[in-house]
Design a protein around this motif. Sequence first.
Motif, PDB file in Angstrom:
ATOM      1  N   VAL A  60       0.813  -1.226   0.000  1.00  0.00           N
ATOM      2  CA  VAL A  60       0.000   0.000   0.000  1.00  0.00           C
ATOM      3  C   VAL A  60       0.845   1.275   0.000  1.00  0.00           C
ATOM      4  O   VAL A  60       0.290   2.375  -0.001  1.00  0.00           O
ATOM      5  CB  VAL A  60      -0.994   0.037   1.184  1.00  0.00           C
ATOM      6  N   HIS A  61       2.176   1.119  -0.012  1.00  0.00           N
ATOM      7  CA  HIS A  61       3.042   2.312   0.000  1.00  0.00           C
ATOM      8  C   HIS A  61       4.347   1.985  -0.714  1.00  0.00           C
ATOM      9  O   HIS A  61       5.252   1.395  -0.139  1.00  0.00           O
ATOM     10  CB  HIS A  61       3.280   2.751   1.444  1.00  0.00           C
ATOM     11  N   THR A  62       4.442   2.366  -1.975  1.00  0.00           N
ATOM     12  CA  THR A  62       5.647   2.110  -2.770  1.00  0.00           C
ATOM     13  C   THR A  62       5.757   3.133  -3.891  1.00  0.00           C
ATOM     14  O   THR A  62       4.786   3.375  -4.614  1.00  0.00           O
ATOM     15  CB  THR A  62       5.654   0.698  -3.367  1.00  0.00           C
ATOM     16  N   HIS A  63       6.915   3.743  -4.041  1.00  0.00           N
ATOM     17  CA  HIS A  63       7.118   4.786  -5.053  1.00  0.00           C
ATOM     18  C   HIS A  63       7.694   4.256  -6.348  1.00  0.00           C
ATOM     19  O   HIS A  63       7.640   4.928  -7.379  1.00  0.00           O
ATOM     20  CB  HIS A  63       8.028   5.873  -4.491  1.00  0.00           C
ATOM     21  N   GLY A  64       8.301   3.076  -6.290  1.00  0.00           N
ATOM     22  CA  GLY A  64       8.887   2.534  -7.509  1.00  0.00           C
ATOM     23  C   GLY A  64       9.528   1.197  -7.246  1.00  0.00           C
ATOM     24  O   GLY A  64       9.595   0.732  -6.100  1.00  0.00           O
ATOM     25  N   THR A 274       6.709  -1.483   1.686  1.00  0.00           N
ATOM     26  CA  THR A 274       8.113  -1.323   1.285  1.00  0.00           C
ATOM     27  C   THR A 274       8.536   0.144   1.283  1.00  0.00           C
ATOM     28  O   THR A 274       9.677   0.455   1.571  1.00  0.00           O
ATOM     29  CB  THR A 274       8.365  -1.888  -0.127  1.00  0.00           C
ATOM     30  N   ASP A 275       7.638   1.082   0.903  1.00  0.00           N
ATOM     31  CA  ASP A 275       8.019   2.476   0.620  1.00  0.00           C
ATOM     32  C   ASP A 275       9.183   2.490  -0.378  1.00  0.00           C
ATOM     33  O   ASP A 275      10.025   3.386  -0.366  1.00  0.00           O
ATOM     34  CB  ASP A 275       8.396   3.219   1.910  1.00  0.00           C
ATOM     35  N   SER A 276       9.213   1.489  -1.245  1.00  0.00           N
ATOM     36  CA  SER A 276      10.379   1.280  -2.123  1.00  0.00           C
ATOM     37  C   SER A 276      10.468   2.355  -3.203  1.00  0.00           C
ATOM     38  O   SER A 276       9.499   3.046  -3.512  1.00  0.00           O
ATOM     39  CB  SER A 276      10.308  -0.091  -2.774  1.00  0.00           C
TER      40      SER A 276
HETATM   41 ZN   LIG Z   1       6.547   7.256   0.839  1.00  0.00          ZN
END
Ligand SMILES: [Zn+2]
Length: 389
Positions: A60-64, A274-276
């Motif tokens: 639910v939170h990943t930039h790339g 991940t906030d990847s």
């Molecule tokens: Zn973020």
Amino acid sequence: MSSLLIRNVRFVEPGQSVRSGDVLVHNGRIVATGSTGGAAQVADVIDGGGRLLSPGLIDVHTHGIMHSLYEAGPDDLRAASRELGRFGVTTVLPTIVPQIRDGWLDRLAEIAAAIPTASEVCIPGLHIEGPFMAVGGAACPTLPGDLGLLEQILSASAGRIAVMSVSPDTPNILPIIRRLRQEKITVFLTHTRAEVEETEAALDAGAVHATHFYDVFYAPAEKEPGARPVGAVEAILADPRASVDFIADGVHVHPTAIRAAVAAKTWAGVVLITDSNIGAGLPAGVYDTPWGFQVKVAPNDAARHATKNFLAGSALTMDRGMANLLRWLKLPPEQVWAMGTLNPARLLGLERKGRLAPGADADLVLWDEDLTAARTWVRGISVYEKLIR
Ligand SMILES: [Zn+2]
């Protein structure tokens, strides 16, 4: 549409059990689990060889991921969607930090419109991280609540926002949270230095979750020497309405801090993210970014500035995060698996996701012993198969 029988697996029912048996899929849905002896008319039969089969992971939170950055536009969105299966991800919220400058809303509209063209992963909508934040960081704007700007963002995205992250201590944030809830957008809290009362007011208005909890959650200033300040962290831990998520890479948050949250929230209130960013999922090395510097990626580390070494985002992938949680948390595995499957599905209100049971979407991952994906299916369609080396 064809049917699929995955035989001889240990299948994970998140939050409930890990059982041995078969899983039968028809028309993109799971129709039976356990003993499916009568399924003779199946188009495709796969022997799982006793391996683990779980519902697909939900980020639910990943930039790339790898070389793609969602905010760069539709091509990156599609490229990322083709890579996620190898990490066991079947549902994703592409996460975008709004850069309030000319052309940004047009870019957002293009990305939102491209969601249906990313067919190899389910995208319930975008996660917009900002712009109504109280504390910056990671290029995040810090604007006061502005209903006019919110309407522009809502109309550009044409109903394709699933989550917006805001800070409880942003001026005029409560009308923003209430407007988001009217649109059935899930509200996350983050980037904050809020007091307890501000945090409780945001939860009363409809926020339900804290993202990359503890990270960029600062305590308010000390008021009396000797009295430890309390703020958003304590208010969220104490409030049963709020769930939390973690970047489980061992760098952004210590395993003990995750265990403390599990003790407060139970397994059902904790989610893996991940906030990847660019570089996640790539072999160790130095990679280009659109930010004017290169990032360095190494095993078991976050992404770092290639020369100055400071933290430059997360390089975590969901499969590695799940492996870390299984190692760190002394919980039954089906409860840990829920953190990457059932819990994020519930948070987003996705009833057919995150479960391995009749009626659920056949978003499935067959795992090798080292917890890398051997095969991944999205709605019963194979999207990834590991090459035999
Ligand atoms: Zn973020």
